[in-house]
Scaffold this active site. Structure first.
Site, PDB file in Angstrom:
ATOM      1  N   GLN A   1       0.788  -1.229   0.000  1.00  0.00           N
ATOM      2  CA  GLN A   1       0.000   0.000   0.000  1.00  0.00           C
ATOM      3  C   GLN A   1       0.825   1.287   0.000  1.00  0.00           C
ATOM      4  O   GLN A   1       0.430   2.274  -0.599  1.00  0.00           O
ATOM      5  CB  GLN A   1      -0.917  -0.005   1.224  1.00  0.00           C
TER       6      GLN A   1
ATOM      7  N   GLU B   1      -3.384   9.695  -0.596  1.00  0.00           N
ATOM      8  CA  GLU B   1      -2.495  10.303   0.391  1.00  0.00           C
ATOM      9  C   GLU B   1      -1.415  11.177  -0.239  1.00  0.00           C
ATOM     10  O   GLU B   1      -0.436  11.539   0.400  1.00  0.00           O
ATOM     11  CB  GLU B   1      -1.874   9.213   1.267  1.00  0.00           C
TER      12      GLU B   1
ATOM     13  N   ASP C   1       4.422   0.116   4.089  1.00  0.00           N
ATOM     14  CA  ASP C   1       3.166  -0.338   4.693  1.00  0.00           C
ATOM     15  C   ASP C   1       2.591  -1.350   3.726  1.00  0.00           C
ATOM     16  O   ASP C   1       2.098  -1.000   2.662  1.00  0.00           O
ATOM     17  CB  ASP C   1       2.189   0.818   4.906  1.00  0.00           C
TER      18      ASP C   1
ATOM     19  N   GLU D   1       5.270  -1.787   8.150  1.00  0.00           N
ATOM     20  CA  GLU D   1       3.959  -1.765   8.802  1.00  0.00           C
ATOM     21  C   GLU D   1       3.067  -2.858   8.221  1.00  0.00           C
ATOM     22  O   GLU D   1       3.074  -3.085   7.016  1.00  0.00           O
ATOM     23  CB  GLU D   1       3.330  -0.383   8.583  1.00  0.00           C
TER      24      GLU D   1
ATOM     25  N   ASP E   1      -0.629  -1.987  12.696  1.00  0.00           N
ATOM     26  CA  ASP E   1      -1.751  -1.065  12.459  1.00  0.00           C
ATOM     27  C   ASP E   1      -3.051  -1.853  12.581  1.00  0.00           C
ATOM     28  O   ASP E   1      -3.704  -1.841  13.615  1.00  0.00           O
ATOM     29  CB  ASP E   1      -1.603  -0.410  11.088  1.00  0.00           C
TER      30      ASP E   1
ATOM     31  N   LYS F   1      -3.818   5.725  15.387  1.00  0.00           N
ATOM     32  CA  LYS F   1      -4.823   6.457  14.620  1.00  0.00           C
ATOM     33  C   LYS F   1      -5.976   6.775  15.567  1.00  0.00           C
ATOM     34  O   LYS F   1      -6.638   5.862  16.066  1.00  0.00           O
ATOM     35  CB  LYS F   1      -5.337   5.608  13.452  1.00  0.00           C
TER      36      LYS F   1
ATOM     37  N   ARG G   1      -5.353   9.229   8.329  1.00  0.00           N
ATOM     38  CA  ARG G   1      -6.087   8.206   7.572  1.00  0.00           C
ATOM     39  C   ARG G   1      -6.099   8.643   6.107  1.00  0.00           C
ATOM     40  O   ARG G   1      -5.795   9.784   5.779  1.00  0.00           O
ATOM     41  CB  ARG G   1      -7.537   8.063   8.066  1.00  0.00           C
ATOM     42  N   SER G   2      -6.494   7.720   5.227  1.00  0.00           N
ATOM     43  CA  SER G   2      -6.503   8.076   3.803  1.00  0.00           C
ATOM     44  C   SER G   2      -7.589   9.105   3.493  1.00  0.00           C
ATOM     45  O   SER G   2      -7.455   9.899   2.568  1.00  0.00           O
ATOM     46  CB  SER G   2      -6.669   6.832   2.936  1.00  0.00           C
TER      47      SER G   2
ATOM     48  N   LYS H   1       3.096   9.674  10.377  1.00  0.00           N
ATOM     49  CA  LYS H   1       2.697   9.338   9.005  1.00  0.00           C
ATOM     50  C   LYS H   1       1.562  10.268   8.638  1.00  0.00           C
ATOM     51  O   LYS H   1       0.497  10.193   9.239  1.00  0.00           O
ATOM     52  CB  LYS H   1       2.171   7.898   8.944  1.00  0.00           C
TER      53      LYS H   1
END
EC number: 4.2.1.11
Length: 424
Positions: free
Chosen positions: A162, A204, A241, A284, A311, A336, A365-366, A387
């Protein structure tokens, strides 16, 4: 003076054009705290639950029910309370919801209020949020983990993993780290374009080129770091990630882009090979969220020298983190705020990690907004890493810009985490 006099929630839009919750909390002395709630694309099965409306409106993604819950139930429960009583307020909202995953009122409703209460209290105390939450010792600026190539659920390309990130560990200051990241980002854009790849950006802010494998993406990044005038591994490290839960099927890891299927042991070996070949300091979600055996194998293999971040594995949940610590699984937690749903529980997860010598990485978050709360929380918790996407899209840059302001405000007290985050 810090009694809560009014709470107003509204439906706004996030960076993907989907509805989310924004909350204003007003205090007796006129202070206002405002917070907007982010939303994820690849979500862990064990996360706290966002309340969505269903139906035709916004394709079912409306948040009017969550907004209504804030304006009625939650206000009735905490109106008049002292905003400085953060733990008590968060506990009341958790009890009010009454479910283990905040699914009745919605983590999006509860989190919006929780963060807005803290921001209102900080304004009342005439303190920046990082100082109000973190106290006098909050001064560590985090290393940005900049997601410059996107794949997986964040992009429409064949790359299985990702996120491919750069970490400017050799920078002197946070401001320098952002500059280094920006310079590499623009070199990468030219490199991709020169090879005929599109340079559109994903959720992102990273590029989503039509590359088919992790090594192909890593090679492009390595070349761009060098062309920008920096030394890979020494001045700029790499992070991944994998979001492995997304391609974990029937007990195996199906890497469609790379055309192979791996058993958990082989997946751990593959990641170890990548970490040996490239200056990868952080991985991640290298294994799926419920593949505890795979996680243990990966941790035993490279955990002494590579940061292994949970995560989907931990979902910012102290109880799941304690399970991982007991089993010797991973060595870091991604934090998060909307995975757990209150500021109190978020801070507890970071504290639990630090007590066990696990690192913590503050994360966006995205689906984001212009809200920059996580920048303050990264400094408040002295977690040393953040991040928050690439070097494009204002929803990502809002956090970088806030950290630049915080560093300036701290003056000579400010310390950039740099290479202190490295393991081994």
């Amino acid at each position: 003076m810090t009694a809560i006099t009014d709470i107003i929630a509204r439906e706004i839009l996030d960076s993907r054009g989907n509805p989310t919750v924004e909350v204003d909390v007003y205090l007796e002395d006129g202070s206002l705290g405002r917070a907007a709630v982010p939303s994820g694309a690849s979500t862990g099965a064990h996360e706290a639950v966002e309340l969505r409306d269903g139906g035709k409106r916004y394709h079912g993604k409306g948040v009017e029910k969550a907004v209504e819950a804030v304006n009625t139930e939650i206000f009735d429960a905490i109106g008049g309370m002292d905003a400085e009583n953060q733990i008590q307020i968060d506990d009341i909202m958790i009890e009010l919801d009454g479910t283990p995953n905040k699914s009745r009122i919605g983590a999006n409703a509860i989190l919006g209020v929780s963060l807005a209460v803290a921001k209102a209290a900080a304004q009342s105390a005439n303190l920046p949020l990082y100082r109000y939450v973190g106290g006098a010792h909050a001064r560590l600026l985090p290393v940005p983990m900049m997601n410059i190539i996107n794949g997986g659920a964040h992009a429409d390309n064949p790359i299985d993993f990702q996120e491919f990130m750069i970490l400017p560990i050799g920078a002197e200051t946070f401001r320098d780290a952002v500059r280094i990241g920006s310079e590499i980002f623009h070199v990468l854009k030219k490199e991709l374009a020169s090879q005929g790849h599109n340079t559109n950006v994903g959720d992102e802010g990273g590029f989503a080129p039509g590359l088919s494998s992790a090594p192909a993406a890593l090679d492009f990044i390595m070349k761009s770091i060098e062309k920008a005038g920096y030394k890979p591994g020494e001045e700029v490290a790499l992070g991944l990630d994998c979001a492995s839960t997304e391609f974990f099927k029937d007990g195996k890891y199906v890497l469609e882009g790379e055309g192979r299927t791996l058993e958990p042991g082989a997946m751990a070996e593959y990641l170890a090979e990548l970490a040996a070949k490239y200056p990868i300091v952080s991985i991640e979600d290298g294994m799926a969220e419920d593949d505890w055996e795979g996680w243990k194998a990966l941790t035993d293999l490279i955990g002494k020298k590579t940061q292994l971040v949970g995560d989907d594995l931990f979902v910012t949940n102290s109880a799941r983190l304690r399970d991982g610590i007991r089993m010797g699984v991973a060595n870091s937690i991604l934090v998060k705020v909307n995975q757990i749903g209150t500021l109190t529980e978020t801070l507890d997860a970071v504290e639990t990690a630090h007590k066990a010598n696990y690192t913590a990485v503050m994360s966006h978050r995205s689906g984001e907004t212009e809200d920059s709360t996580i920048a303050d929380l990264a400094v408040a918790t002295n977690c040393g890493q953040i991040k928050t996407g690439s070097l494009s899209r204002s929803d990502r840059l809002a956090k970088y810009n806030q950290l630049i302001r915080i560093e300036e405000g701290l003056g000579p007290q400010a310390k950039y985490a740099g290479s202190s985050i490295l393991r081994g």
